[in-house]
Design an enzyme around this catalytic site. Structure first.
Site, PDB file in Angstrom:
ATOM      1  CB  CYS A  73      92.187  62.273 -61.896  1.00 28.70           C
ATOM      2  SG  CYS A  73      93.687  62.825 -61.087  1.00 28.70           S
ATOM      3  CB  CYS A 183      95.403  57.206 -56.661  1.00 29.30           C
ATOM      4  SG  CYS A 183      96.320  57.435 -58.188  1.00 29.30           S
TER       5      CYS A 183
HETATM    6  N1  DGL Z   1      94.946  58.836 -61.191  1.00 33.67           N
HETATM    7  C1  DGL Z   1      95.281  60.021 -60.419  1.00 33.67           C
HETATM    8  C2  DGL Z   1      94.399  60.023 -59.153  1.00 33.67           C
HETATM    9  O1  DGL Z   1      93.375  59.381 -59.115  1.00 33.67           O
HETATM   10  C3  DGL Z   1      96.756  60.093 -60.252  1.00 33.67           C
HETATM   11  C4  DGL Z   1      97.246  61.389 -59.729  1.00 33.67           C
HETATM   12  C5  DGL Z   1      98.615  61.775 -60.138  1.00 33.67           C
HETATM   13  O2  DGL Z   1      98.820  62.030 -61.324  1.00 33.67           O
HETATM   14  O3  DGL Z   1      99.471  61.872 -59.249  1.00 33.67           O
HETATM   15  O4  DGL Z   1      94.678  60.689 -58.185  1.00 33.67           O
END
Ligand code: DGL
Length: 258
Positions: A73, A183
């Site tokens: 993430c 993301c």
């Molecule tokens: N997959 C997360 C990232 O890479 C999502 C972040 C979120 O939950 O807003 O930033």
């Protein structure tokens, strides 16, 4: 040598795009994936919250025997990985927007970055961006609402298409030739993004780089799995269907946690 699993977490299903790369590169390794969807999205919640959730997720993966943890993430990496590294003994691999490869690839000298507010406002992101994008036009765009739509199974919805068109418009206008996906959820949007972007635009995501880096760490620390046994476990405290729909899996593959 270690038959213990690689632990992977994300605020939701997005990190499964990283899991795919890990599984492709190291199919013999056991993996435990944790999707913290109940507390998703992290993107607009502030650093304290993101650190608290990252600690909880890490402790769960450690209790499951993880030998290394991948923070799959961008938002958690840019806001919490330093705290995790100082608090726990095991190695952490993080993911950050691939600004450097984009800067090296771009010939129009205009780069688009789509990421969460949490990532774009982090000091780690600022430092990297400053270092590599001098003399470049960088169009930063918060992807507000995208993670929510993916987590609620609306990846192919009209709402998603509308949002993406709005977010990409300033980038296309500024003649970008690289779009950095900042993301892990956004990797699942690549087929849609390709439809909306001019052909010249290269979509850059960091999944393969993270898998390569993880492999290197396992090799350096001599903790590769050399046994014949491996398992892949998937946990979520949110919707099982979100994961099964995204990955085309059976519901029995996912374990629900409180
Ligand atoms: N997959 C997360 C990232 O890479 C999502 C972040 C979120 O939950 O807003 O930033």
């Amino acid at each position: 040598m270690s038959s213990k699993p690689i632990g992977i977490f994300d605020s939701g299903a997005g990190g499964l795009s990283i899991w795919k790369e890990i599984n492709k590169l190291m199919p013999h390794e056991s993996t435990i994936y944790f999707s913290d969807s109940k507390y998703s999205p992290y993107g607009r919640k502030g650093q304290e919250y993101i650190i608290e959730r990252s600690i909880k997720n890490t402790e769960f993966l450690i209790s499951e025997g993880a030998k290394v943890i991948i923070v799959a993430c961008n938002t958690a990496t840019t806001n919490a990985i330093q705290v995790l590294r100082s608090k726990y003994d095991l190695p952490f691999v993080g993911i950050e927007p691939a600004i450097k490869p984009a800067a090296l690839t771009s010939t129009t000298n205009a780069i688009g970055i789509l990421a969460t507010e949490g990532t774009l406002s982090s000091s780690l992101f600022h430092e990297t961006s400053q270092r590599y994008t001098k003399n470049k036009v960088v169009i930063e765009q918060q992807g507000d609402g995208i993670v929510e739509l993916i987590e609620s199974g609306k990846i192919k919805s009209q709402e998603m298409k509308k949002l993406l068109k709005i977010y990409l418009a300033p980038m296309i206008k500024n003649n970008i030739d690289c779009l950095v996906l900042g993301c892990t959820h956004y990797s699942f949007l690549i087929p849609i993004l390709k439809k909306y972007l001019p052909k010249r635009v290269k979509i850059i995501d960091s999944g393969y780089a993270v898998a390569k880096q993880t492999k290197k760490i396992l090799e350096n620390l001599n903790i590769i799995n050399t046994s014949d046994n491996s398992f892949k476990k998937f946990y979520t405290n949110g919707s099982i269907v979100t994961i099964t729909d995204l990955m085309g899996w059976k519901e029995s593959k996912i374990i629900k946690t409180p």
